[in-house]
Design a protein around this motif. Structure first.
Motif, short mmCIF file in Angstrom:
data_model
loop_
_atom_site.label_atom_id
_atom_site.label_comp_id
_atom_site.label_asym_id
_atom_site.label_seq_id
_atom_site.Cartn_x
_atom_site.Cartn_y
_atom_site.Cartn_z
N SER A 94 -11.01 2.53 1.33
CA SER A 94 -11.53 1.40 2.10
C SER A 94 -12.78 1.87 2.85
O SER A 94 -13.03 3.07 2.96
CB SER A 94 -10.50 0.84 3.07
N ALA A 95 -13.52 0.93 3.38
CA ALA A 95 -14.77 1.28 4.06
C ALA A 95 -14.54 2.07 5.34
O ALA A 95 -15.39 2.85 5.75
CB ALA A 95 -15.55 0.01 4.37
N ASP A 96 -13.38 1.88 5.97
CA ASP A 96 -13.11 2.59 7.22
C ASP A 96 -12.20 3.80 7.04
O ASP A 96 -11.63 4.30 8.01
CB ASP A 96 -12.53 1.63 8.26
N ALA A 97 -12.06 4.29 5.83
CA ALA A 97 -11.23 5.47 5.57
C ALA A 97 -11.85 6.70 6.22
O ALA A 97 -13.07 6.80 6.39
CB ALA A 97 -11.07 5.68 4.07
N ALA A 98 -11.00 7.65 6.59
CA ALA A 98 -11.46 8.85 7.28
C ALA A 98 -12.03 9.88 6.32
O ALA A 98 -11.61 9.98 5.18
CB ALA A 98 -10.29 9.45 8.06
N VAL A 99 -12.98 10.64 6.83
CA VAL A 99 -13.56 11.78 6.13
C VAL A 99 -13.36 12.99 7.03
O VAL A 99 -13.58 12.92 8.24
CB VAL A 99 -15.07 11.54 5.87
N ILE A 100 -12.91 14.10 6.46
CA ILE A 100 -12.65 15.30 7.24
C ILE A 100 -13.85 16.23 7.15
O ILE A 100 -14.32 16.56 6.06
CB ILE A 100 -11.38 16.02 6.75
N LEU A 101 -14.35 16.66 8.30
CA LEU A 101 -15.46 17.59 8.38
C LEU A 101 -14.93 18.94 8.84
O LEU A 101 -14.20 19.02 9.84
CB LEU A 101 -16.51 17.10 9.38
#
Length: 131
Positions: A94-101
């Motif tokens: 989805s557009a608001d899914a999390a990305v891990i940095l």
């Protein structure tokens, strides 16, 4: 009054104090406070800590971005920073899914901020920062 035969002559005027050392100290303090002052606005980086995602279930493919001093990798594959959003698009449920940095050894804070700015400019808002 007799001084035992010695004539000391007229009493000398007391020497005036020099203001130069005091002026030097004032200028040093002025320089110190000018250099230690903070001018301008502080930037606010809205990021989530690693513990925030612990309560929810991860959805979709892994989206781990490793940030090294000279490279950026998405799930272990070196990727150009400008193409990062394009590479992430198929992995996002989805557009608001999390990305891990995850900053790697030697990556400085400015490098992390540059990657975050690039992602934010590409429309990704939900970032989680881990060690």
């Amino acid at each position: 009054m007799s001084t035992g035969g010695f004539d000391f002559g007229p009493r000398p005027h007391p020497r005036r104090m020099s203001l130069t050392p005091m002026i030097d100290v004032v200028f040093l303090l002025l320089i110190f406070f000018m250099l230690s002052s903070r001018f301008g606005m502080d930037a606010v980086l809205p990021i989530a800590g690693g513990a925030e995602g612990a309560g929810s279930e991860w959805q979709g493919a892994p989206r781990l971005i490793d940030i090294a001093p000279d490279t950026v990798s998405l799930n272990g594959v070196a990727t150009d920073i400008d193409a990062l959003a394009v590479e992430l698009a198929p992995l996002m449920p989805s557009a608001d899914a999390a990305v891990i940095l995850r900053p790697r050894d030697g990556a400085d804070l400015q490098r992390l901020v540059d990657v975050m700015d690039q992602l934010r400019g590409d429309g990704l808002q939900n970032m989680i920062l881990v060690e």
